[in-house]
Motif scaffolding. Structure first.
Motif, PDB file in Angstrom:
ATOM      1  N   PHE A   1      35.996  96.397  25.048  1.00 48.11           N
ATOM      2  CA  PHE A   1      34.793  96.426  24.085  1.00 48.11           C
ATOM      3  C   PHE A   1      35.105  95.391  23.104  1.00 48.11           C
ATOM      4  O   PHE A   1      34.355  94.410  22.661  1.00 48.11           O
ATOM      5  CB  PHE A   1      34.630  97.653  23.565  1.00 48.11           C
ATOM      6  N   LEU A   2      36.569  95.149  22.076  1.00 45.59           N
ATOM      7  CA  LEU A   2      36.745  94.294  21.113  1.00 45.59           C
ATOM      8  C   LEU A   2      36.776  93.097  21.739  1.00 45.59           C
ATOM      9  O   LEU A   2      36.191  92.017  21.159  1.00 45.59           O
ATOM     10  CB  LEU A   2      37.802  94.798  20.593  1.00 45.59           C
TER      11      LEU A   2
ATOM     12  N   SER B   1      34.472  87.615  21.616  1.00 46.58           N
ATOM     13  CA  SER B   1      34.086  86.539  22.335  1.00 46.58           C
ATOM     14  C   SER B   1      32.652  86.086  22.445  1.00 46.58           C
ATOM     15  O   SER B   1      32.007  85.366  23.087  1.00 46.58           O
ATOM     16  CB  SER B   1      34.870  86.640  23.839  1.00 46.58           C
ATOM     17  N   ASN B   2      31.996  86.977  21.869  1.00 45.61           N
ATOM     18  CA  ASN B   2      30.341  86.917  21.714  1.00 45.61           C
ATOM     19  C   ASN B   2      29.742  87.351  23.246  1.00 45.61           C
ATOM     20  O   ASN B   2      28.695  86.631  23.384  1.00 45.61           O
ATOM     21  CB  ASN B   2      30.144  85.636  20.988  1.00 45.61           C
ATOM     22  N   THR B   3      30.491  87.812  24.131  1.00 47.56           N
ATOM     23  CA  THR B   3      29.878  87.967  25.441  1.00 47.56           C
ATOM     24  C   THR B   3      29.378  89.466  25.646  1.00 47.56           C
ATOM     25  O   THR B   3      28.526  89.683  26.427  1.00 47.56           O
ATOM     26  CB  THR B   3      31.012  87.956  26.649  1.00 47.56           C
ATOM     27  N   LEU B   4      29.242  90.459  24.624  1.00 48.76           N
ATOM     28  CA  LEU B   4      28.729  91.584  24.542  1.00 48.76           C
ATOM     29  C   LEU B   4      27.218  91.335  24.575  1.00 48.76           C
ATOM     30  O   LEU B   4      26.550  90.676  23.692  1.00 48.76           O
ATOM     31  CB  LEU B   4      29.169  92.382  23.206  1.00 48.76           C
TER      32      LEU B   4
ATOM     33  N   ASN C   1      23.887  98.372  19.428  1.00 45.99           N
ATOM     34  CA  ASN C   1      23.100  99.312  18.816  1.00 45.99           C
ATOM     35  C   ASN C   1      24.036  99.881  17.596  1.00 45.99           C
ATOM     36  O   ASN C   1      25.145  99.439  17.550  1.00 45.99           O
ATOM     37  CB  ASN C   1      22.399  99.935  19.444  1.00 45.99           C
ATOM     38  N   HIS C   2      23.604 100.740  17.009  1.00 44.73           N
ATOM     39  CA  HIS C   2      24.142 101.459  15.916  1.00 44.73           C
ATOM     40  C   HIS C   2      25.367 102.277  16.468  1.00 44.73           C
ATOM     41  O   HIS C   2      26.443 102.112  15.974  1.00 44.73           O
ATOM     42  CB  HIS C   2      23.359 102.432  15.240  1.00 44.73           C
ATOM     43  N   ARG C   3      25.453 102.773  17.671  1.00 44.73           N
ATOM     44  CA  ARG C   3      26.714 103.282  18.204  1.00 44.73           C
ATOM     45  C   ARG C   3      27.678 102.566  18.590  1.00 44.73           C
ATOM     46  O   ARG C   3      28.772 102.389  18.285  1.00 44.73           O
ATOM     47  CB  ARG C   3      26.005 104.068  19.566  1.00 44.73           C
ATOM     48  N   ALA C   4      27.358 101.177  18.939  1.00 47.43           N
ATOM     49  CA  ALA C   4      28.037 100.099  19.223  1.00 47.43           C
ATOM     50  C   ALA C   4      28.924  99.596  17.915  1.00 47.43           C
ATOM     51  O   ALA C   4      30.135  99.220  17.954  1.00 47.43           O
ATOM     52  CB  ALA C   4      27.415  98.848  19.949  1.00 47.43           C
ATOM     53  N   HIS C   5      28.137  99.519  16.756  1.00 44.33           N
ATOM     54  CA  HIS C   5      28.676  99.157  15.474  1.00 44.33           C
ATOM     55  C   HIS C   5      29.893 100.458  15.329  1.00 44.33           C
ATOM     56  O   HIS C   5      30.996 100.100  14.771  1.00 44.33           O
ATOM     57  CB  HIS C   5      27.593  99.647  14.413  1.00 44.33           C
ATOM     58  N   LEU C   6      29.505 101.644  15.397  1.00 43.96           N
ATOM     59  CA  LEU C   6      30.631 102.555  15.069  1.00 43.96           C
ATOM     60  C   LEU C   6      31.789 102.567  16.138  1.00 43.96           C
ATOM     61  O   LEU C   6      32.901 102.584  15.588  1.00 43.96           O
ATOM     62  CB  LEU C   6      29.885 104.019  15.266  1.00 43.96           C
ATOM     63  N   LEU C   7      31.586 102.071  17.675  1.00 45.37           N
ATOM     64  CA  LEU C   7      32.466 102.019  18.606  1.00 45.37           C
ATOM     65  C   LEU C   7      33.346 100.901  18.099  1.00 45.37           C
ATOM     66  O   LEU C   7      34.703 100.959  18.072  1.00 45.37           O
ATOM     67  CB  LEU C   7      31.925 101.601  19.758  1.00 45.37           C
ATOM     68  N   ALA C   8      32.651  99.823  17.324  1.00 44.66           N
ATOM     69  CA  ALA C   8      33.642  98.660  16.909  1.00 44.66           C
ATOM     70  C   ALA C   8      34.391  99.055  15.746  1.00 44.66           C
ATOM     71  O   ALA C   8      35.827  98.657  15.675  1.00 44.66           O
ATOM     72  CB  ALA C   8      32.507  97.559  16.238  1.00 44.66           C
ATOM     73  N   ALA C   9      34.089  99.775  14.863  1.00 40.09           N
ATOM     74  CA  ALA C   9      34.811 100.364  13.589  1.00 40.09           C
ATOM     75  C   ALA C   9      35.835 101.255  14.263  1.00 40.09           C
ATOM     76  O   ALA C   9      37.136 101.044  13.709  1.00 40.09           O
ATOM     77  CB  ALA C   9      33.885 101.055  12.800  1.00 40.09           C
ATOM     78  N   TRP C  10      35.639 102.219  15.073  1.00 41.04           N
ATOM     79  CA  TRP C  10      36.454 102.947  15.682  1.00 41.04           C
ATOM     80  C   TRP C  10      37.422 102.348  16.274  1.00 41.04           C
ATOM     81  O   TRP C  10      38.705 102.399  16.287  1.00 41.04           O
ATOM     82  CB  TRP C  10      35.724 104.177  16.481  1.00 41.04           C
TER      83      TRP C  10
END
Length: 139
Positions: free
Chosen positions: A6-7, A12-15, A21-30
């Motif tokens: 995911f990271l 790499s800006n390929t996501l 979305n918000h869930r992905a923001h939290l996933l990034a933090a986690w």
């Protein structure tokens, strides 16, 4: 997708933008917290989110104070629930308020006036209603 994959997509800006979305923001933090101490994880996450927004042509959507305040709330939870550090699904299940009510949690710390200030968008500003749990960034 695992945290590292995911990271890699985020950095790499390929996501795909439609998946961020918000869930992905939290996933990034986690996910960052999986690999780095909280302070470094927060810095890396904020930088990645800002760069991703710029790469998507949406630099104006990045809000530094909201990002950093959200990261402190996430990392504080991880400090109090270390068993959730290794499992994203456990973390989400144990913290539905972060997934579904983060704006309300942030309003406990910040007034709308403070968050709507342009300075808060560009740089971190201290909360005006209640302190954030900053101790999570000390280690």
């Amino acid at each position: 997708m695992d945290a590292q994959a995911f990271l890699l997509q985020l950095e790499s800006n390929t996501l795909p933008a439609a998946e961020f979305n918000h869930r992905a923001h939290l996933l990034a933090a986690w996910s960052y917290r999986q690999f780095y101490p909280a302070r470094e994880a927060a810095a890396r996450c904020a930088r990645a989110l800002s760069r991703y927004a710029m790469a998507q042509g949406a630099a104006e959507k990045y809000h530094h104070t909201l990002t950093m305040a959200s990261l402190t709330l996430v990392y504080d939870r991880l400090d109090t629930m270390p068993e959730c550090l290794g499992n994203w699904q456990d973390f989400v299940a144990a913290n539905p308020d972060l997934l579904n009510g983060l704006p309300a949690l942030l309003r406990q710390h910040y007034s709308e006036h403070k968050l709507n200030d342009d300075i808060a968008r560009r740089a971190f500003v201290e909360p005006d209603l209640a302190p954030l749990p900053m101790s999570c960034l000390l280690h």
